[in-house]
Design an enzyme around this catalytic site. Structure first.
Site, PDB file in Angstrom:
ATOM      1  N   GLU A 160       0.810  -1.197   0.000  1.00  0.00           N
ATOM      2  CA  GLU A 160       0.000   0.000   0.000  1.00  0.00           C
ATOM      3  C   GLU A 160       0.857   1.266   0.000  1.00  0.00           C
ATOM      4  O   GLU A 160       1.936   1.312   0.594  1.00  0.00           O
ATOM      5  CB  GLU A 160      -0.945  -0.013   1.202  1.00  0.00           C
ATOM      6  CG  GLU A 160      -1.935  -1.164   1.072  1.00  0.00           C
ATOM      7  CD  GLU A 160      -2.984  -1.212   2.168  1.00  0.00           C
ATOM      8  OE1 GLU A 160      -4.143  -1.458   1.823  1.00  0.00           O
ATOM      9  OE2 GLU A 160      -2.665  -1.009   3.338  1.00  0.00           O
TER      10      GLU A 160
ATOM     11  N   CYS B  71       3.497   8.281   1.598  1.00  0.00           N
ATOM     12  CA  CYS B  71       3.980   7.270   2.537  1.00  0.00           C
ATOM     13  C   CYS B  71       4.198   5.986   1.743  1.00  0.00           C
ATOM     14  O   CYS B  71       3.261   5.413   1.192  1.00  0.00           O
ATOM     15  CB  CYS B  71       2.923   7.097   3.633  1.00  0.00           C
ATOM     16  SG  CYS B  71       3.386   5.861   4.848  1.00  0.00           S
TER      17      CYS B  71
ATOM     18  N   CYS C 109       6.393  -7.535   6.874  1.00  0.00           N
ATOM     19  CA  CYS C 109       7.551  -7.149   7.685  1.00  0.00           C
ATOM     20  C   CYS C 109       7.849  -8.293   8.632  1.00  0.00           C
ATOM     21  O   CYS C 109       6.940  -8.906   9.191  1.00  0.00           O
ATOM     22  CB  CYS C 109       7.252  -5.877   8.480  1.00  0.00           C
ATOM     23  SG  CYS C 109       8.679  -5.311   9.444  1.00  0.00           S
TER      24      CYS C 109
ATOM     25  N   CYS D 298       6.319  -6.201  15.355  1.00  0.00           N
ATOM     26  CA  CYS D 298       6.009  -5.307  16.481  1.00  0.00           C
ATOM     27  C   CYS D 298       4.572  -5.578  16.924  1.00  0.00           C
ATOM     28  O   CYS D 298       3.685  -5.804  16.106  1.00  0.00           O
ATOM     29  CB  CYS D 298       6.176  -3.848  16.070  1.00  0.00           C
ATOM     30  SG  CYS D 298       7.878  -3.476  15.614  1.00  0.00           S
TER      31      CYS D 298
ATOM     32  N   CYS E 142       1.437  -3.535  15.413  1.00  0.00           N
ATOM     33  CA  CYS E 142       1.479  -3.156  13.993  1.00  0.00           C
ATOM     34  C   CYS E 142       0.791  -4.186  13.115  1.00  0.00           C
ATOM     35  O   CYS E 142       1.109  -5.375  13.158  1.00  0.00           O
ATOM     36  CB  CYS E 142       2.930  -2.971  13.541  1.00  0.00           C
ATOM     37  SG  CYS E 142       3.075  -2.657  11.772  1.00  0.00           S
TER      38      CYS E 142
ATOM     39  N   CYS F 198      -1.383   5.291  10.048  1.00  0.00           N
ATOM     40  CA  CYS F 198      -0.156   4.583  10.444  1.00  0.00           C
ATOM     41  C   CYS F 198      -0.487   3.224  11.040  1.00  0.00           C
ATOM     42  O   CYS F 198      -1.338   3.129  11.920  1.00  0.00           O
ATOM     43  CB  CYS F 198       0.584   5.333  11.538  1.00  0.00           C
ATOM     44  SG  CYS F 198       0.947   7.002  11.151  1.00  0.00           S
TER      45      CYS F 198
HETATM   46  N1  SAH Z   1       9.218  -0.291   9.856  1.00  0.00           N
HETATM   47  C1  SAH Z   1       9.395   1.099  10.001  1.00  0.00           C
HETATM   48  C2  SAH Z   1       8.509   1.939   9.105  1.00  0.00           C
HETATM   49  C3  SAH Z   1       7.069   1.518   8.963  1.00  0.00           C
HETATM   50  S1  SAH Z   1       6.005   1.695  10.340  1.00  0.00           S
HETATM   51  C4  SAH Z   1       9.213   1.498  11.433  1.00  0.00           C
HETATM   52  O1  SAH Z   1       8.772   0.678  12.234  1.00  0.00           O
HETATM   53  O2  SAH Z   1       9.567   2.623  11.768  1.00  0.00           O
HETATM   54  C5  SAH Z   1       5.618   3.417  10.364  1.00  0.00           C
HETATM   55  C6  SAH Z   1       5.197   3.943  11.720  1.00  0.00           C
HETATM   56  O3  SAH Z   1       3.866   3.539  12.087  1.00  0.00           O
HETATM   57  C7  SAH Z   1       6.100   3.441  12.831  1.00  0.00           C
HETATM   58  O4  SAH Z   1       6.439   4.452  13.722  1.00  0.00           O
HETATM   59  C8  SAH Z   1       5.219   2.417  13.505  1.00  0.00           C
HETATM   60  O5  SAH Z   1       5.664   2.158  14.777  1.00  0.00           O
HETATM   61  C9  SAH Z   1       3.879   3.091  13.433  1.00  0.00           C
HETATM   62  N2  SAH Z   1       2.778   2.165  13.687  1.00  0.00           N
HETATM   63  C10 SAH Z   1       2.740   0.842  13.467  1.00  0.00           C
HETATM   64  N3  SAH Z   1       1.556   0.326  13.852  1.00  0.00           N
HETATM   65  C11 SAH Z   1       0.812   1.353  14.311  1.00  0.00           C
HETATM   66  C12 SAH Z   1      -0.528   1.466  14.801  1.00  0.00           C
HETATM   67  N4  SAH Z   1      -1.325   0.395  14.875  1.00  0.00           N
HETATM   68  N5  SAH Z   1      -0.965   2.674  15.168  1.00  0.00           N
HETATM   69  C13 SAH Z   1      -0.174   3.759  15.035  1.00  0.00           C
HETATM   70  N6  SAH Z   1       1.078   3.721  14.574  1.00  0.00           N
HETATM   71  C14 SAH Z   1       1.583   2.536  14.206  1.00  0.00           C
HETATM   72 FE1  SF4 Z   2       7.717  -3.760  10.836  1.00  0.00          FE
HETATM   73 FE2  SF4 Z   2       5.459  -2.650  11.695  1.00  0.00          FE
HETATM   74 FE3  SF4 Z   2       7.516  -2.984  13.347  1.00  0.00          FE
HETATM   75 FE4  SF4 Z   2       7.685  -1.137  11.408  1.00  0.00          FE
HETATM   76  S1  SF4 Z   2       6.253  -1.119  13.137  1.00  0.00           S
HETATM   77  S2  SF4 Z   2       9.258  -2.645  12.013  1.00  0.00           S
HETATM   78  S3  SF4 Z   2       6.516  -2.179   9.787  1.00  0.00           S
HETATM   79  S4  SF4 Z   2       6.351  -4.628  12.369  1.00  0.00           S
END
Ligand code: SAH
Ligand code: SF4
Length: 359
Positions: A90, A103, A110, A114, A117, A337
């Site tokens: 996306e 974005c 990934c 996390c 996420c 995000c």
């Molecule tokens: N992998 C990279 C970039 C992609 S994630 C990273 O982790 O930085 C982009 C941003 O969205 C990151 O700061 C991530 O922590 C945040 N993010 C992920 N899941 C989210 C959620 N459910 N609500 C709000 N922000 C989120």
């Molecule tokens: Fe991967 Fe989501 Fe963690 Fe970013 S926040 S490193 S996209 S699992």
């Protein structure tokens, strides 16, 4: 067929040399592709007809194909792009008064998992190629069209879509170089941001090879909590991450890093968490961006209420740390995000585990 979107300027020049062509030809083609948004060699009118014919035989300019397009009530646009073999990623365009931010995704899924996420929950399939990364910018500009002043709408790029950019280093850096190159998009380094969960060795490489603005997904004030929320912390704990931020700033285009901090109700949003954060980042020039958690199906967390988020911001501000609260954009089309899920043929079998766990 060689997709020319796969090459940065240097690589394109090398490829042209292999075809017996002069370097300035590569520069001309680069300008056609990125400045004019052209994908048809026949339209590249300052190239010799023989070269155009040759390119038509052996090369193409091909961005990923769009499977679905959605527009949110606030004007945010989201494209689902087919990257083959059952995978889709996306891309989100966020229009603001004085800029247009795209974005961009760097991986199908990934691997870092996390806890909060949605992309992480999808598992991981593969790295995107340079063409698939820069192709998102190319596509968005092409689709939205130049504005009245003749400029492309994408003025800022954030690598905050699906995936961890620093675990797809080479393709990401080539794509970054195209964003910056004066013969391509010519964006300033300050308008291009890499967001990372903290892959420390790759942060050093980025600093040396292609420094751009840096955002760190911090999300916790201590190792104990961060090990759970951002599991890569077990490999690169907070003190190492803070040191890497300081090293990065020696060569960065901005004199601060941005710490992203997703606000999870009752998990990391207490006053004592804010105070612990202040101590943690004491030696790192930084700004904070608080992100109200964006829920997705089966998410194990809840968003902190606005009052809590504001109180948290005020504590950081009192310690002279510039802190913003990220506006939620595009959440009615799941473009906010962490809501990006695309379509991932998981190779790590994580989806399996998540499905089992939720039954
Ligand atoms: N992998 C990279 C970039 C992609 S994630 C990273 O982790 O930085 C982009 C941003 O969205 C990151 O700061 C991530 O922590 C945040 N993010 C992920 N899941 C989210 C959620 N459910 N609500 C709000 N922000 C989120
Ligand atoms: Fe991967 Fe989501 Fe963690 Fe970013 S926040 S490193 S996209 S699992």
């Amino acid at each position: 067929m060689q997709n020319l979107l796969d090459f940065d300027a240097q690589q394109l020049t090398a490829w042209f040399a292999e075809q017996g062509e002069k370097p300035f030809r590569a520069r001309q083609v680069l300008r056609w592709i990125y400045k004019a948004g052209e994908s048809d060699f026949d339209a590249m009118s300052d190239l010799a007809i023989s070269l155009r014919e040759k390119l038509k035989q052996i090369a193409c300019v091909k961005a990923p194909t769009v499977m679905r397009e959605e527009t949110a009530t606030d004007g945010t646009r989201k494209w689902l792009l087919d990257v083959g073999t059952g995978n889709a990623v996306e891309t989100v365009y966020i229009p603001e008064e004085d800029r247009g931010t795209l974005c961009v995704s760097t991986q199908a899924g990934c691997a870092l998992d996390c806890a909060f996420c949605s992309t992480g929950k999808q598992g991981f399939n593969r790295n995107l190629s340079t063409a698939e990364i820069i192709g998102q910018v190319w596509w968005a500009n092409h689709e939205l069209g130049k504005n009245a002043e003749g400029n492309w709408p994408v003025t800022n790029v954030v690598l905050m879509g699906m995936g961890e950019p620093l675990l797809n280093f080479d393709s990401t850096v080539s794509a970054l170089r195209l964003m910056l190159d004066d013969n391509a998009y010519g964006l300033s380094r300050r308008r291009v941001t890499v967001s990372t969960s903290g892959v420390v060795p790759a942060m050093d490489r980025l600093r040396d090879e292609c420094p751009v603005a840096l955002a760190i997904s911090l999300h916790a004030p201590n190792d104990e909590l961060r090990n759970v929320l951002v599991p890569i912390n077990q490999k690169y704990p907070l003190q190492e991450l803070m040191a890497a931020c300081r090293r990065y700033l020696e060569k960065a285009p901005r004199d601060f890093v941005t710490f992203e901090y997703v606000m999870l109700a009752g998990v990391n949003d207490r006053e004592q968490d804010a105070r612990e954060l202040i101590r943690l980042v004491r030696d790192v020039p930084c700004k904070f961006n608080l992100i109200p958690f964006n829920p997705f199906p089966q998410a194990p967390y809840q968003r902190s209420d606005m009052e809590t988020v504001k109180r948290f911001r005020d504590i950081l501000m009192q310690a002279d740390i510039v802190t913003t609260i990220r506006k939620v954009r595009g959440d009615d089309i799941a473009a906010a995000c962490g809501q990006l899920a695309g379509q991932v043929q998981d190779k790590t079998k994580r989806t399996h585990r998540v499905v089992e766990a939720s039954q």
